[in-house]
Design a protein around this motif. Sequence first.
Motif, short mmCIF file in Angstrom:
data_model
loop_
_atom_site.label_atom_id
_atom_site.label_comp_id
_atom_site.label_asym_id
_atom_site.label_seq_id
_atom_site.Cartn_x
_atom_site.Cartn_y
_atom_site.Cartn_z
N GLU A 17 0.83 -1.11 -0.02
CA GLU A 17 -0.07 -0.15 -0.04
C GLU A 17 1.04 1.19 0.00
OE1 GLU A 17 -3.03 -0.33 -0.37
OE2 GLU A 17 -3.67 -2.34 0.09
N HIS A 46 -5.74 9.72 -5.33
CA HIS A 46 -5.56 8.09 -5.35
C HIS A 46 -4.37 7.97 -4.54
CE1 HIS A 46 -6.30 4.53 -8.04
NE2 HIS A 46 -5.91 4.05 -6.77
N GLU A 50 -4.42 5.46 -0.80
CA GLU A 50 -3.53 4.31 -0.86
C GLU A 50 -2.79 4.63 0.80
OE1 GLU A 50 -3.82 1.86 -2.15
OE2 GLU A 50 -4.44 2.52 -4.14
N HIS A 53 -5.06 3.32 3.10
CA HIS A 53 -5.17 1.83 3.18
C HIS A 53 -3.84 1.45 4.11
CE1 HIS A 53 -7.27 1.49 -0.84
NE2 HIS A 53 -8.18 2.29 -0.24
N GLU A 94 -2.94 -2.35 -9.77
CA GLU A 94 -4.27 -2.72 -9.07
C GLU A 94 -4.28 -4.11 -9.03
OE1 GLU A 94 -5.42 -1.14 -6.79
OE2 GLU A 94 -4.51 0.45 -6.90
N VAL A 97 -2.10 -5.77 -6.83
CA VAL A 97 -2.51 -5.50 -5.28
C VAL A 97 -3.67 -6.50 -5.17
CG1 VAL A 97 -3.52 -3.72 -3.70
CG2 VAL A 97 -1.51 -3.12 -5.21
N ILE A 101 -3.86 -9.27 -1.87
CA ILE A 101 -4.67 -8.99 -0.90
C ILE A 101 -5.56 -10.49 -1.01
CG2 ILE A 101 -7.33 -8.32 -0.53
CD1 ILE A 101 -6.09 -5.37 -1.38
N TYR A 123 -11.17 -4.63 2.20
CA TYR A 123 -9.89 -4.46 0.95
C TYR A 123 -10.23 -5.35 -0.36
CZ TYR A 123 -6.97 -2.00 4.23
OH TYR A 123 -6.11 -1.54 5.15
N GLN A 127 -10.88 -3.52 -3.68
CA GLN A 127 -10.28 -3.83 -5.22
C GLN A 127 -11.09 -3.89 -6.15
OE1 GLN A 127 -7.21 -2.73 -3.74
NE2 GLN A 127 -6.75 -3.84 -5.75
N GLU A 130 -11.81 -0.51 -7.32
CA GLU A 130 -10.74 0.10 -7.72
C GLU A 130 -10.42 -0.35 -9.35
OE1 GLU A 130 -7.27 0.46 -5.75
OE2 GLU A 130 -8.32 1.85 -3.99
FE1 OFO Z 1 -5.49 0.48 -4.74
O1 OFO Z 1 -5.02 -0.60 -3.50
FE2 OFO Z 1 -4.99 -0.14 -1.83
O2 OFO Z 1 -5.98 -1.56 -1.24
#
Ligand code: OFO
Length: 169
Positions: A17, A46, A50, A53, A94, A97, A101, A123, A127, A130
């Motif tokens: 993150e 953005h 993050e 997060h 992403e 990511v 996760i 999360y 996602q 996102e």
């Molecule tokens: Fe865009 O990622 Fe954080 O979770």
Amino acid sequence: MISGKVENALNDQIKKEAQSSQFYLAMASWAETQGYNGVASFLYAHSDEERMHMLKLIKFVNERGGKAVIPALEAPPIEFNSITYVFEELLNHEVKVTESINNVVEVCLSEKDYTTHNFMQWYVSEQIEEEALARTINDKLDMIGSDKGGLYLFDRDLESMAGSENGAA
Ligand code: OFO
């Protein structure tokens, strides 16, 4: 109390993150220098998301009896080829990511840590949003191609998304 394996997986996610925040900050700064102020506002927002997060994970690890590790970060790129390239990179990032996760979720299940599993669901949903947002933006850019007028309107569009969003990024 979290197990060592869960703690490591969460610390790994904290780094991801933080790295994402740094990466999007570099994109925002580059876009600003290119005169794309809307894109820059969107990416600054953005990047902040993050960081949020990351903070949420740090606090969770510490609250659950673990120790959050504040990581060293790699330097992000200074130059990006184009706005299209920026958003392709953002989507690719992403997707990675999301994989990471999912990996944390798997570790929670194998450790029978249902509390962290529950925490991670936020999360998982984030996602989905996102990735969907990044795909929509990439589709728009595909349609615009190299049309300057289109890019101008796109930039204005992102300016308004940056203002209203705060959560979608
Ligand atoms: Fe865009 O990622 Fe954080 O979770």
